[in-house]
Design a protein around this motif. Structure first.
Motif, PDB file in Angstrom:
ATOM      1  N   GLU A  43      50.550  35.944  52.453  1.00 21.15           N
ATOM      2  CA  GLU A  43      51.796  35.963  53.212  1.00 21.15           C
ATOM      3  C   GLU A  43      52.215  34.520  53.471  1.00 21.15           C
ATOM      4  OE1 GLU A  43      53.656  38.554  53.838  1.00 21.15           O
ATOM      5  OE2 GLU A  43      52.170  39.950  53.010  1.00 21.15           O
ATOM      6  N   PRO A  44      53.521  34.282  53.554  1.00 20.47           N
ATOM      7  CA  PRO A  44      54.015  32.917  53.793  1.00 20.47           C
ATOM      8  C   PRO A  44      53.586  32.399  55.167  1.00 20.47           C
ATOM      9  CG  PRO A  44      55.817  34.408  53.165  1.00 20.47           C
ATOM     10  CD  PRO A  44      54.592  35.247  53.399  1.00 20.47           C
ATOM     11  N   GLY A  45      53.622  31.089  55.301  1.00 18.84           N
ATOM     12  CA  GLY A  45      53.364  30.472  56.595  1.00 18.84           C
ATOM     13  C   GLY A  45      52.151  29.573  56.626  1.00 18.84           C
ATOM     14  N   THR A  46      51.165  29.858  55.831  1.00 21.24           N
ATOM     15  CA  THR A  46      49.985  29.006  55.774  1.00 21.24           C
ATOM     16  C   THR A  46      49.621  28.765  54.310  1.00 21.24           C
ATOM     17  OG1 THR A  46      48.542  30.942  55.946  1.00 21.24           O
ATOM     18  CG2 THR A  46      49.019  29.765  57.992  1.00 21.24           C
ATOM     19  N   VAL A  47      48.897  27.702  54.094  1.00 23.24           N
ATOM     20  CA  VAL A  47      48.471  27.330  52.743  1.00 23.24           C
ATOM     21  C   VAL A  47      46.970  27.474  52.658  1.00 23.24           C
ATOM     22  CG1 VAL A  47      48.351  25.441  51.075  1.00 23.24           C
ATOM     23  CG2 VAL A  47      50.393  25.722  52.489  1.00 23.24           C
ATOM     24  N   ARG A  48      46.482  28.070  51.581  1.00 25.31           N
ATOM     25  CA  ARG A  48      45.035  28.159  51.335  1.00 25.31           C
ATOM     26  C   ARG A  48      44.683  27.009  50.417  1.00 25.31           C
ATOM     27  NH1 ARG A  48      40.086  27.660  51.047  1.00 25.31           N
ATOM     28  NH2 ARG A  48      38.806  29.097  49.869  1.00 25.31           N
ATOM     29  N   THR A  49      43.957  26.042  50.956  1.00 23.85           N
ATOM     30  CA  THR A  49      43.496  24.898  50.171  1.00 23.85           C
ATOM     31  C   THR A  49      42.054  25.161  49.769  1.00 23.85           C
ATOM     32  OG1 THR A  49      44.951  23.418  51.392  1.00 23.85           O
ATOM     33  CG2 THR A  49      43.168  22.398  50.146  1.00 23.85           C
ATOM     34  N   ALA A  50      41.784  25.090  48.469  1.00 24.10           N
ATOM     35  CA  ALA A  50      40.441  25.361  47.945  1.00 24.10           C
ATOM     36  C   ALA A  50      39.800  24.052  47.505  1.00 24.10           C
ATOM     37  CB  ALA A  50      40.517  26.322  46.767  1.00 24.10           C
ATOM     38  N   GLU A  51      38.544  23.890  47.853  1.00 24.75           N
ATOM     39  CA  GLU A  51      37.776  22.740  47.385  1.00 24.75           C
ATOM     40  C   GLU A  51      37.462  22.910  45.904  1.00 24.75           C
ATOM     41  OE1 GLU A  51      37.121  20.058  49.261  1.00 24.75           O
ATOM     42  OE2 GLU A  51      38.268  21.055  50.841  1.00 24.75           O
ATOM     43  N   SER A  52      36.980  21.869  45.278  1.00 24.67           N
ATOM     44  CA  SER A  52      36.583  21.924  43.870  1.00 24.67           C
ATOM     45  C   SER A  52      35.442  22.916  43.693  1.00 24.67           C
ATOM     46  CB  SER A  52      36.101  20.554  43.400  1.00 24.67           C
ATOM     47  OG  SER A  52      37.097  19.593  43.609  1.00 24.67           O
ATOM     48  N   HIS A  53      35.544  23.729  42.621  1.00 23.77           N
ATOM     49  CA  HIS A  53      34.464  24.642  42.267  1.00 23.77           C
ATOM     50  C   HIS A  53      33.521  23.908  41.314  1.00 23.77           C
ATOM     51  CE1 HIS A  53      36.746  27.665  44.291  1.00 23.77           C
ATOM     52  NE2 HIS A  53      37.710  27.665  43.389  1.00 23.77           N
ATOM     53  N   THR A  54      32.590  24.627  40.727  1.00 19.67           N
ATOM     54  CA  THR A  54      31.622  24.015  39.819  1.00 19.67           C
ATOM     55  C   THR A  54      32.340  23.341  38.650  1.00 19.67           C
ATOM     56  OG1 THR A  54      31.375  26.114  38.638  1.00 19.67           O
ATOM     57  CG2 THR A  54      29.778  25.645  40.382  1.00 19.67           C
ATOM     58  N   PRO A  55      31.746  22.282  38.084  1.00 26.18           N
ATOM     59  CA  PRO A  55      32.379  21.573  36.965  1.00 26.18           C
ATOM     60  C   PRO A  55      32.751  22.528  35.823  1.00 26.18           C
ATOM     61  CG  PRO A  55      30.480  20.353  37.744  1.00 26.18           C
ATOM     62  CD  PRO A  55      30.467  21.679  38.460  1.00 26.18           C
ATOM     63  N   ARG A  56      33.897  22.291  35.234  1.00 26.48           N
ATOM     64  CA  ARG A  56      34.459  23.038  34.105  1.00 26.48           C
ATOM     65  C   ARG A  56      34.929  24.442  34.472  1.00 26.48           C
ATOM     66  NH1 ARG A  56      29.773  21.447  32.391  1.00 26.48           N
ATOM     67  NH2 ARG A  56      29.096  23.431  31.520  1.00 26.48           N
ATOM     68  N   SER A  57      35.055  24.738  35.777  1.00 30.66           N
ATOM     69  CA  SER A  57      35.633  26.015  36.194  1.00 30.66           C
ATOM     70  C   SER A  57      37.116  26.027  35.834  1.00 30.66           C
ATOM     71  CB  SER A  57      35.506  26.209  37.704  1.00 30.66           C
ATOM     72  OG  SER A  57      34.162  26.359  38.077  1.00 30.66           O
ATOM     73  N   VAL A  58      37.609  27.210  35.490  1.00 29.71           N
ATOM     74  CA  VAL A  58      39.020  27.384  35.145  1.00 29.71           C
ATOM     75  C   VAL A  58      39.528  28.602  35.897  1.00 29.71           C
ATOM     76  CG1 VAL A  58      40.656  27.855  33.272  1.00 29.71           C
ATOM     77  CG2 VAL A  58      38.674  26.396  32.843  1.00 29.71           C
ATOM     78  N   GLU A  59      40.758  28.510  36.410  1.00 34.00           N
ATOM     79  CA  GLU A  59      41.369  29.646  37.091  1.00 34.00           C
ATOM     80  C   GLU A  59      42.581  30.116  36.293  1.00 34.00           C
ATOM     81  OE1 GLU A  59      41.871  29.434  41.283  1.00 34.00           O
ATOM     82  OE2 GLU A  59      39.945  28.418  41.567  1.00 34.00           O
ATOM     83  N   HIS A  60      42.741  31.442  36.235  1.00 36.75           N
ATOM     84  CA  HIS A  60      43.881  32.087  35.590  1.00 36.75           C
ATOM     85  C   HIS A  60      44.512  32.972  36.651  1.00 36.75           C
ATOM     86  CE1 HIS A  60      42.226  31.135  31.539  1.00 36.75           C
ATOM     87  NE2 HIS A  60      41.068  31.312  32.162  1.00 36.75           N
ATOM     88  N   ILE A  61      45.832  32.929  36.773  1.00 34.78           N
ATOM     89  CA  ILE A  61      46.483  33.736  37.808  1.00 34.78           C
ATOM     90  C   ILE A  61      47.755  34.366  37.257  1.00 34.78           C
ATOM     91  CG2 ILE A  61      47.771  31.814  38.834  1.00 34.78           C
ATOM     92  CD1 ILE A  61      46.838  33.187  41.605  1.00 34.78           C
ATOM     93  N   VAL A  62      47.959  35.639  37.611  1.00 36.11           N
ATOM     94  CA  VAL A  62      49.164  36.377  37.249  1.00 36.11           C
ATOM     95  C   VAL A  62      49.737  36.950  38.544  1.00 36.11           C
ATOM     96  CG1 VAL A  62      50.129  38.316  35.957  1.00 36.11           C
ATOM     97  CG2 VAL A  62      48.205  37.030  35.008  1.00 36.11           C
TER      98      VAL A  62
END
Length: 186
Positions: A118-137
């Protein structure tokens, strides 16, 4: 409705036939390669007998598969997670809920999440393990996502991929935003 577990001999019988067909060899040839009697193999493929670890090990070697492939019941071909089911994890710092839909195995390291934001706040994520990749739809709403300094805005049906081993963020820009996130880990 939960299916009853498959009896071990039935699992072994199905696995032996499946792997022998995959390799493309006869019953006689597999028995010869494994150093066991053809009658013993025939019984095992019929779901009868009492195979020893050594016999199954020899068959696995002859078929070029690990022992576990002959004794482990197969996973269901279709797995369903109904809307609202599955382990839900809430963010402490944003109006974000992640539902784990599927976790990777030791050989396929990927996790699948349904994100509700929901709008209003931002989820900031720290770095994951090296060479991690995220895919989002994005399924609904609008989402600003990506590594700090290289954010993109996505709408319904839009896809993005980005490195997960750097700090990144998720920010809903419209109410009722949801997306599917696949995280790959080395």
């Amino acid at each position: 409705m939960s299916a009853e577990p498959t009896p071990p001999l039935a699992t072994i019988a199905v696995a032996l036939r499946r792997e022998r067909d995959r390799v493309g060899i006869s019953l006689t040839e597999l028995a010869r390669r494994a150093g066991i009697a053809k009658s013993t193999l025939s019984q095992l493929e019929s779901g009868v007998g009492n195979p020893s670890v050594e016999t199954l090990w020899a068959l696995g070697v002859a078929l070029g598969v690990p022992f576990s492939r002959l004794v482990e019941p197969p996973a269901a071909a279709v797995r369903v997670v109904r809307a609202g089911d599955g382990p839900r994890i809430r963010s402490e710092h944003a109006d974000l809920t992640a539902t784990l839909l599927a976790a990777g195995t030791a050989h396929i390291r990927r996790d699948v999440y349904l994100l509700e934001l929901e709008p209003g706040t931002v989820r900031t994520a720290e770095s994951h393990t090296p060479r991690s990749v995220e895919h989002i739809v994005v399924g609904a709403g609008r989402l600003r996502v990506g590594p700090e300094g290289d954010l993109v805005e996505l709408g319904p049906g839009d896809y993005a991929t980005f490195p997960g081993d750097v700090p990144h963020r998720y920010e809903a820009l419209a109410p009722g935003t949801f997306a599917v996130l696949v995280m790959e880990h080395p």
